[in-house]
Design a protein around this motif. Structure first.
Motif, PDB file in Angstrom:
ATOM      1  N   VAL A   4       0.871  -1.182   0.000  1.00  9.00           N
ATOM      2  CA  VAL A   4       0.000   0.000   0.000  1.00  9.00           C
ATOM      3  C   VAL A   4       0.908   1.231   0.000  1.00  9.00           C
ATOM      4  CG1 VAL A   4      -1.703   1.300   1.347  1.00  9.00           C
ATOM      5  CG2 VAL A   4      -1.884  -1.193   1.182  1.00  9.00           C
ATOM      6  N   GLU A   5       0.698   2.109  -0.987  1.00  5.81           N
ATOM      7  CA  GLU A   5       1.592   3.260  -1.156  1.00  5.81           C
ATOM      8  C   GLU A   5       0.804   4.567  -1.142  1.00  5.81           C
ATOM      9  OE1 GLU A   5       3.763   2.761  -4.797  1.00  5.81           O
ATOM     10  OE2 GLU A   5       4.400   0.713  -4.307  1.00  5.81           O
ATOM     11  N   ASN A   6       1.071   5.398  -0.136  1.00 11.30           N
ATOM     12  CA  ASN A   6       0.560   6.772  -0.063  1.00 11.30           C
ATOM     13  C   ASN A   6      -0.961   6.838  -0.262  1.00 11.30           C
ATOM     14  OD1 ASN A   6       0.998   9.513   0.363  1.00 11.30           O
ATOM     15  ND2 ASN A   6       1.206   9.949  -1.821  1.00 11.30           N
ATOM     16  N   LEU A   7      -1.663   6.002   0.480  1.00 22.62           N
ATOM     17  CA  LEU A   7      -3.115   5.864   0.316  1.00 22.62           C
ATOM     18  C   LEU A   7      -3.864   6.996   1.020  1.00 22.62           C
ATOM     19  CD1 LEU A   7      -5.073   3.706  -0.930  1.00 22.62           C
ATOM     20  CD2 LEU A   7      -5.275   2.780   1.365  1.00 22.62           C
ATOM     21  N   HIS A   8      -4.738   7.641   0.247  1.00 16.85           N
ATOM     22  CA  HIS A   8      -5.597   8.719   0.777  1.00 16.85           C
ATOM     23  C   HIS A   8      -7.054   8.344   0.576  1.00 16.85           C
ATOM     24  CE1 HIS A   8      -2.631  12.085   1.364  1.00 16.85           C
ATOM     25  NE2 HIS A   8      -1.916  11.297   0.572  1.00 16.85           N
ATOM     26  N   TYR A   9      -7.867   8.590   1.615  1.00 15.03           N
ATOM     27  CA  TYR A   9      -9.312   8.413   1.465  1.00 15.03           C
ATOM     28  C   TYR A   9     -10.038   9.361   2.415  1.00 15.03           C
ATOM     29  CZ  TYR A   9     -13.844   6.458   0.576  1.00 15.03           C
ATOM     30  OH  TYR A   9     -15.159   6.335   0.182  1.00 15.03           O
ATOM     31  N   SER A  10     -11.070  10.028   1.879  1.00 15.20           N
ATOM     32  CA  SER A  10     -11.867  10.964   2.675  1.00 15.20           C
ATOM     33  C   SER A  10     -13.343  10.630   2.580  1.00 15.20           C
ATOM     34  CB  SER A  10     -11.664  12.407   2.181  1.00 15.20           C
ATOM     35  OG  SER A  10     -10.313  12.775   2.278  1.00 15.20           O
ATOM     36  N   ALA A  16     -10.005  10.292   6.295  1.00 14.61           N
ATOM     37  CA  ALA A  16      -9.911   9.021   7.032  1.00 14.61           C
ATOM     38  C   ALA A  16      -8.514   8.433   6.931  1.00 14.61           C
ATOM     39  CB  ALA A  16     -10.943   8.037   6.495  1.00 14.61           C
ATOM     40  N   LEU A  17      -7.888   8.585   5.745  1.00 13.10           N
ATOM     41  CA  LEU A  17      -6.528   8.097   5.527  1.00 13.10           C
ATOM     42  C   LEU A  17      -5.706   9.204   4.891  1.00 13.10           C
ATOM     43  CD1 LEU A  17      -7.338   4.551   4.037  1.00 13.10           C
ATOM     44  CD2 LEU A  17      -6.644   5.074   6.390  1.00 13.10           C
ATOM     45  N   SER A  18      -4.554   9.494   5.480  1.00 16.96           N
ATOM     46  CA  SER A  18      -3.733  10.614   5.012  1.00 16.96           C
ATOM     47  C   SER A  18      -2.374  10.145   4.527  1.00 16.96           C
ATOM     48  CB  SER A  18      -3.558  11.647   6.135  1.00 16.96           C
ATOM     49  OG  SER A  18      -4.813  12.056   6.631  1.00 16.96           O
ATOM     50  N   GLY A  19      -2.385   9.376   3.430  1.00 14.37           N
ATOM     51  CA  GLY A  19      -1.126   8.968   2.811  1.00 14.37           C
ATOM     52  C   GLY A  19      -0.415   7.839   3.521  1.00 14.37           C
ATOM     53  N   ILE A  20      -1.152   6.782   3.893  1.00 16.69           N
ATOM     54  CA  ILE A  20      -0.501   5.670   4.599  1.00 16.69           C
ATOM     55  C   ILE A  20       0.206   4.732   3.617  1.00 16.69           C
ATOM     56  CG2 ILE A  20      -2.151   5.782   6.512  1.00 16.69           C
ATOM     57  CD1 ILE A  20      -3.283   3.075   5.467  1.00 16.69           C
ATOM     58  N   GLN A  54      -8.818   7.755  -3.140  1.00 17.93           N
ATOM     59  CA  GLN A  54      -8.809   8.992  -3.926  1.00 17.93           C
ATOM     60  C   GLN A  54      -7.439   9.213  -4.572  1.00 17.93           C
ATOM     61  OE1 GLN A  54     -10.625  10.180  -0.629  1.00 17.93           O
ATOM     62  NE2 GLN A  54     -12.602   9.930  -1.617  1.00 17.93           N
ATOM     63  N   SER A  55      -6.409   8.739  -3.893  1.00 10.03           N
ATOM     64  CA  SER A  55      -5.070   8.724  -4.499  1.00 10.03           C
ATOM     65  C   SER A  55      -4.231   7.683  -3.793  1.00 10.03           C
ATOM     66  CB  SER A  55      -4.408  10.113  -4.417  1.00 10.03           C
ATOM     67  OG  SER A  55      -4.162  10.468  -3.073  1.00 10.03           O
ATOM     68  N   GLY A  56      -3.142   7.299  -4.429  1.00 11.77           N
ATOM     69  CA  GLY A  56      -2.279   6.256  -3.892  1.00 11.77           C
ATOM     70  C   GLY A  56      -2.484   4.949  -4.634  1.00 11.77           C
ATOM     71  N   LEU A  57      -1.671   3.969  -4.297  1.00 10.23           N
ATOM     72  CA  LEU A  57      -1.697   2.666  -4.974  1.00 10.23           C
ATOM     73  C   LEU A  57      -1.876   1.528  -3.992  1.00 10.23           C
ATOM     74  CD1 LEU A  57       1.254   2.870  -7.554  1.00 10.23           C
ATOM     75  CD2 LEU A  57      -1.175   2.816  -8.094  1.00 10.23           C
ATOM     76  N   ILE A  58      -2.601   0.505  -4.428  1.00 10.62           N
ATOM     77  CA  ILE A  58      -2.664  -0.767  -3.704  1.00 10.62           C
ATOM     78  C   ILE A  58      -2.193  -1.838  -4.679  1.00 10.62           C
ATOM     79  CG2 ILE A  58      -4.108  -2.417  -2.465  1.00 10.62           C
ATOM     80  CD1 ILE A  58      -6.113  -0.029  -2.073  1.00 10.62           C
ATOM     81  N   THR A 209      -5.473   8.509  13.673  1.00  6.47           N
ATOM     82  CA  THR A 209      -6.145   9.526  12.840  1.00  6.47           C
ATOM     83  C   THR A 209      -5.657   9.524  11.386  1.00  6.47           C
ATOM     84  OG1 THR A 209      -4.633  11.274  13.637  1.00  6.47           O
ATOM     85  CG2 THR A 209      -6.760  11.041  14.758  1.00  6.47           C
ATOM     86  N   GLY A 210      -5.682   8.341  10.787  1.00  2.02           N
ATOM     87  CA  GLY A 210      -5.392   8.219   9.362  1.00  2.02           C
ATOM     88  C   GLY A 210      -3.932   8.218   8.971  1.00  2.02           C
ATOM     89  N   ALA A 211      -3.036   8.127   9.945  1.00  3.13           N
ATOM     90  CA  ALA A 211      -1.595   8.122   9.647  1.00  3.13           C
ATOM     91  C   ALA A 211      -0.911   7.014  10.439  1.00  3.13           C
ATOM     92  CB  ALA A 211      -0.977   9.468  10.000  1.00  3.13           C
ATOM     93  N   ILE A 212       0.097   6.392   9.829  1.00  2.00           N
ATOM     94  CA  ILE A 212       0.888   5.386  10.537  1.00  2.00           C
ATOM     95  C   ILE A 212       1.960   6.103  11.347  1.00  2.00           C
ATOM     96  CG2 ILE A 212       2.570   3.518  10.229  1.00  2.00           C
ATOM     97  CD1 ILE A 212       0.774   2.578   7.863  1.00  2.00           C
TER      98      ILE A 212
END
Length: 234
Positions: A4-10, A16-20, A54-58, A209-212
């Motif tokens: 999982v690379e730089n995953l964003h979801y709102s 909810a996810l800020s670039g994990i 919304q952005s990032g790769l799985i 809070t959406g960050a590792i």
């Protein structure tokens, strides 16, 4: 196996996810721990195709699955045990298991998968014709796991498997997860019960809070003073 690379979801204006970013190696149990609202379930929903980032790769086995629909994700070899079990309450145990094999065309293969599940969960075999809604919480969790195993996944996503269960059943569910892993299935485990999750995992990530905010071997995370204070009650 999974990257999982730089995953964003709102959800609207709520991030909810800020670039994990994290990875799961083949054969491992990897734990994703954190408090309610940290983004753990959102992560699994994105991996399983029920949500799309919304952005990032799985990437799964080197292939980008970020935009795949859920049935294609299952076809690729990933299965989800959802939070809250989500069994089909008005269907029997057996019918629930058959639903887990909806992508399989061979009746022989479906029958073999059912027998494998019944070998692992003898209580389900005894209740095969019982409505899923009448099972106990622990039995429903076993059914949710069994249903996910029907597609013979290489990667099993488990979302809060201990939620709402008595302590003895929690021990049993984690023992089952360990057995599934030892039989060759990789597991990504999302869990609020950090102590139990870290006791069976090889690697772990702490989500806030959406960050590792922390990552390492399960032993390192379990011995981290901040984790002990925040999640292990020490």
């Amino acid at each position: 196996m999974l990257c999982v690379e730089n995953l964003h979801y709102s959800y609207g204006t709520i991030n909810a996810l800020s670039g994990i970013s994290f990875q799961v190696n083949e054969g491992e149990i990897v734990a994703l721990i954190g408090a309610n609202g940290a983004g753990k379930s959102t992560t699994l929903l994105n991996i399983s195709g029920l949500l799309h980032p919304q952005s990032g790769l799985i990437k799964y086995q080197g292939v980008d699955i970020s935009k795949l629909p859920p049935h294609k994700v299952v076809e690729a070899g990933i299965s989800l045990v959802p939070e809250g079990r989500r069994v089909f309450s008005r269907m029997t145990v057996l019918e629930n298991l058959v639903m887990g094999a909806y992508l399989k065309k061979s009746r022989v293969e479906i029958k073999e998968s059912i027998e494998r599940v019944f070998d692992r969960f003898t209580r389900l075999k005894e209740r095969r014709n019982q409505l899923a809604g009448t099972l106990s919480g622990g039995e429903q969790q076993m059914l949710a796991i069994g249903r996910a195993l029907m597609s013979k996944p290489k990667l099993l996503l488990m979302d809060e498997p201990s939620m709402g269960l008595a302590p003895m059943l929690v021990q049993e569910i984690f023992s089952i997860a360990k057995e599934i892993n030892q039989s060759g299935t990789t597991i990504l485990l999302v869990e609020q019960n950090a102590y139990m999750a870290l006791s069976i995992a090889q690697h772990a990530y702490v989500l806030e809070t959406g960050a590792i905010v922390l990552q390492g071997t399960a032993e390192e995370i379990a011995n981290n003073p901040e984790v002990k204070k925040a999640y292990l009650g020490e």
